[in-house]
Design an enzyme around this catalytic site. Structure first.
Site, PDB file in Angstrom:
ATOM      1  N   SER A 186       0.842  -1.189   0.000  1.00 61.20           N
ATOM      2  CA  SER A 186       0.000   0.000   0.000  1.00 61.20           C
ATOM      3  C   SER A 186       0.886   1.251   0.000  1.00 61.20           C
ATOM      4  CB  SER A 186      -0.965  -0.038   1.188  1.00 61.20           C
ATOM      5  OG  SER A 186      -1.951   0.958   1.062  1.00 61.20           O
ATOM      6  N   GLN A 187       0.795   2.112   1.031  1.00 60.68           N
ATOM      7  CA  GLN A 187       1.709   3.250   1.095  1.00 60.68           C
ATOM      8  C   GLN A 187       3.150   2.772   1.011  1.00 60.68           C
ATOM      9  OE1 GLN A 187       1.937   6.891   4.084  1.00 60.68           O
ATOM     10  NE2 GLN A 187       2.772   5.079   5.062  1.00 60.68           N
TER      11      GLN A 187
END
Length: 324
Positions: A186-187
């Protein structure tokens, strides 16, 4: 939840034109030069975790602006080194958590470093690193902090911290700099793509359902956070679209992916409304180096979860063997 983006054959061929600024490379060269102008001192303080199979150090290093950034460095208890090194970046609003949470890679025989993303760590996992930089008006969250100018945007500091994290982790005597892998989900996957471009001698990268890619499409395709923070900011700050998209163009994972060269493992989930599959494939398809992608047709943002970890445990050693 259902399929909402393009069909898989179209995703595999999707190569959008990204509005990249002419001074993209100069901007990042300047950012890293400014960051490296600060004292690069790194401290490794041994900590007791209760885990007899690994050793852990509490790490502090100088990130963007010389600001202190935290992390955990762990290695197998009986290792003498040098060991292949995994540098990991966590998901949005998470933190470095507690050291016993990161045993997988040391148990596989690797040195491991998890960077604490500044200002985060109050959702999912706890963090210990403040962000001392203020910003103008922003929406709740991190996506719009300093978004009026690339120089002040939040992720300028984060990406610079991440480059320094690799340098800090490589300085430990148990780490082998020539066998360094960057990875995250994700991030953390978006940060990994940035690091893959800004640290050109990595041995491999693995970006799991990466965030921070193809901003122009993401903010108009999904109502899910964190991209929705940007849409809500623009809902209130009418007429700022051009300014915001210009800032984001310096931080787009697709542009970083296009500069990657290390072997890369991606993953994507076709029902992911947080990081829409077209934004992930845009980065994957732009990546010029050796690459693979794991596709999870019936999953949302959890992606492959433990199955993707198993895929990484199989793929990373093979990538390292090819790199030496």
């Amino acid at each position: 939840m259902a399929l909402f983006d393009m069909p898989l054959p179209e995703l595999r061929a999707y190569r959008p034109q990204i509005d990249e600024p002419d001074d993209f490379d100069a901007f990042w060269a300047k950012t890293l030069a400014e960051t490296r102008a600060h004292d690069p001192a790194v401290s490794f303080e041994p900590v007791e975790t209760g885990l007899t199979g690994l050793r852990t150090w509490d790490v502090t290093f100088a990130g963007f602006g010389g600001h202190p950034i935290k992390g955990w460095f762990s290695a197998p208890a009986d290792a003498e080194g040098p060991l292949p090194l995994v540098v990991q970046f966590h998901g949005y609003n998470g933190g470095r958590s507690l050291p016993h949470c990161w045993g997988m890679w040391p148990l596989a025989g690797f040195a491991h470093f998890i960077m604490d993303v500044r200002g985060q760590g109050s959702g999912g996992n706890v963090g210990d690193t403040p962000d001392p930089v203020g910003s103008g008006p922003s929406h709740a969250g991190f996506m719009t902090r300093g978004i009026a100018d690339p120089e002040s945007y939040y992720y300028r500091r984060v990406y610079a911290d991440a480059v320094r994290a690799v340098e800090a982790a490589r300085s430990h005597p148990l780490a082998d700099p020539a066998r360094t892998v960057a990875l995250g989900g994700s991030q953390g996957g978006g940060i990994t793509l940035a690091v893959g471009a800004l640290v050109p001698d990595l041995a491999a990268i693995a970006a799991d359902v990466p965030f921070l890619c193809h901003f122009g499409r993401a903010v108009t395709l999904t109502d899910s956070n964190p991209y929705a923070e940007i849409a809500r900011y623009l809902k209130m700050h009418r007429g700022k679209e051009e300014t915001v998209l210009r800032t984001l163009s310096y931080f787009d994972g697709v542009s970083f992916a296009a500069r990657g060269s290390a072997p890369a493992l991606f993953s994507v989930a076709l029902m992911d409304q947080v990081c829409p599959p077209s934004t992930v494939f845009a980065a994957h398809n732009a990546y010029p180096g050796e690459k693979e992608i794991e596709v999870y047709p019936f999953n949302g943002h959890e992606g492959g979860a433990m199955f993707q970890e198993a895929a990484q445990l199989r793929w990373v050693p093979k990538a390292l063997n090819r790199a030496v």
